[in-house]
Design an enzyme around this catalytic site. Sequence first.
Site, PDB file in Angstrom:
ATOM      1  N   LYS A 150      -1.460  -9.479  31.446  1.00 35.01           N
ATOM      2  CA  LYS A 150      -0.282 -10.186  31.947  1.00 35.01           C
ATOM      3  C   LYS A 150       0.914  -9.771  31.101  1.00 35.01           C
ATOM      4  CE  LYS A 150       1.688 -14.719  32.769  1.00 35.01           C
ATOM      5  NZ  LYS A 150       1.448 -16.169  32.851  1.00 35.01           N
ATOM      6  N   LYS A 153      -1.017  -8.322  36.198  1.00 35.06           N
ATOM      7  CA  LYS A 153       0.122  -9.099  36.683  1.00 35.06           C
ATOM      8  C   LYS A 153       1.395  -8.732  35.934  1.00 35.06           C
ATOM      9  CE  LYS A 153       1.798 -13.763  36.696  1.00 35.06           C
ATOM     10  NZ  LYS A 153       1.681 -15.059  36.122  1.00 35.06           N
TER      11      LYS A 153
HETATM   12  C1  PBG Z   1       2.064 -19.573  33.728  1.00 30.11           C
HETATM   13  C2  PBG Z   1       2.203 -18.613  34.839  1.00 30.11           C
HETATM   14  C3  PBG Z   1       3.322 -17.836  35.201  1.00 30.11           C
HETATM   15  C4  PBG Z   1       2.981 -17.202  36.395  1.00 30.11           C
HETATM   16  C5  PBG Z   1       1.672 -17.563  36.701  1.00 30.11           C
HETATM   17  N1  PBG Z   1       1.193 -18.421  35.713  1.00 30.11           N
HETATM   18  C6  PBG Z   1       4.697 -17.726  34.630  1.00 30.11           C
HETATM   19  C7  PBG Z   1       4.929 -17.296  33.264  1.00 30.11           C
HETATM   20  O1  PBG Z   1       4.071 -16.764  32.571  1.00 30.11           O
HETATM   21  O2  PBG Z   1       6.050 -17.540  32.834  1.00 30.11           O
HETATM   22  C8  PBG Z   1       3.899 -16.324  37.196  1.00 30.11           C
HETATM   23  C9  PBG Z   1       3.630 -16.239  38.653  1.00 30.11           C
HETATM   24  C10 PBG Z   1       4.748 -15.707  39.468  1.00 30.11           C
HETATM   25  O3  PBG Z   1       5.799 -15.272  38.991  1.00 30.11           O
HETATM   26  O4  PBG Z   1       4.557 -15.732  40.702  1.00 30.11           O
HETATM   27  N2  PBG Z   1       1.960 -19.059  32.463  1.00 30.11           N
END
Ligand code: PBG
Length: 340
Positions: A211, A264
């Site tokens: 991520k 992601k």
């Molecule tokens: C929580 C999380 C996030 C997303 C999914 N789980 C945001 C972040 O890390 O700030 C992003 C999903 C999206 O942008 O559609 N940590």
Amino acid sequence: MRTTRPSETLQSTEIGGTKPTRRPRRLRRSDAIRSLVRETTVSVDDLIYPLFVVPDSRPSTEIRSMPGVWQHRVSDAVDASLRAHDAGIRAVLLFGLPEFKDAIGSASWDPSGPVQSAIEAIKRTIPDMTVIADVCLCEYTDHGHCGVIVDQDVDNDETLPLLSKQALSFANAGADFVAPSDMMDGRVAAIRATLDEGRLTEVGILAYSAKFASGFYGPFREAAESAPKFGDRRTYQMDPANIREAMLEISLDIEEGADIVMVKPALAYLDVIRAAREQFNVPIAAYNVSGEYAMVKAAAERGWIDGTRVMQEILTSIKRAGADLIITYFALEFAAAARR
Ligand code: PBG
């Protein structure tokens, strides 16, 4: 009226006029032929539909920067799941907005919290819907970070028991999978151990393994009300420049017990998806995130692109890169367009 062929005026048999012997265009002549030779097909079976759940004390509201995506009260989240199920989508991913926020995100393990209630209600109404619960503290903490803060930074090891507690609570409510998105080191192992101690050995872990600290999460933070109040997430989410490190993160999560791993965002990281597909033998998920959705919606709204066509092209490219599963806000729209 007879059309004049360029070859007649240019006398192209004399000037560069050799005829091709290989003609790939033969396989593009009709829609039927094109579909026979198509290499990649996205199916509703590949899609996971994300839903945001608010407490019943709040109204359901559409998210400004994500047209068509809502913050749902529990009963509306069930309705949205039913619509998804009718369209052939059989997995949802739940995010929760709590009644209150504090420094450790304690509302996240409230057995009557919005996510727990939605898991129970969706499983009761649609038993064969796969329900996945996102595990993270950022929606639940007053500072908006994904873990507890010690000395102005997120403390890894202090955060692990809190994530485990949250995951256990979602699993007890009936979640089929928990999906840790926090990027703490060792969280998959901690959550796996907690689930196993709780005799929840059948509950799976879909790990947000690679991520990246991304600008593409902007609209999500409006949807989940989870923007950090100070600093950013770069001390825990990955540097967008690093693919070898992404492979390391994925291998650690698999060793720790992840059943499915994720890359992601998706679109700017298709090479990471491809590399993961080639190196690992577990299912690879990709998250087509909020900013990727919002860009398509905004341009389509202005008439600058054909939104449906671009959506299909994007999802196909994610699948072609090697993703087995795609988490996407387009899930319902894709299913509707596929039926036409
Ligand atoms: C929580 C999380 C996030 C997303 C999914 N789980 C945001 C972040 O890390 O700030 C992003 C999903 C999206 O942008 O559609 N940590």
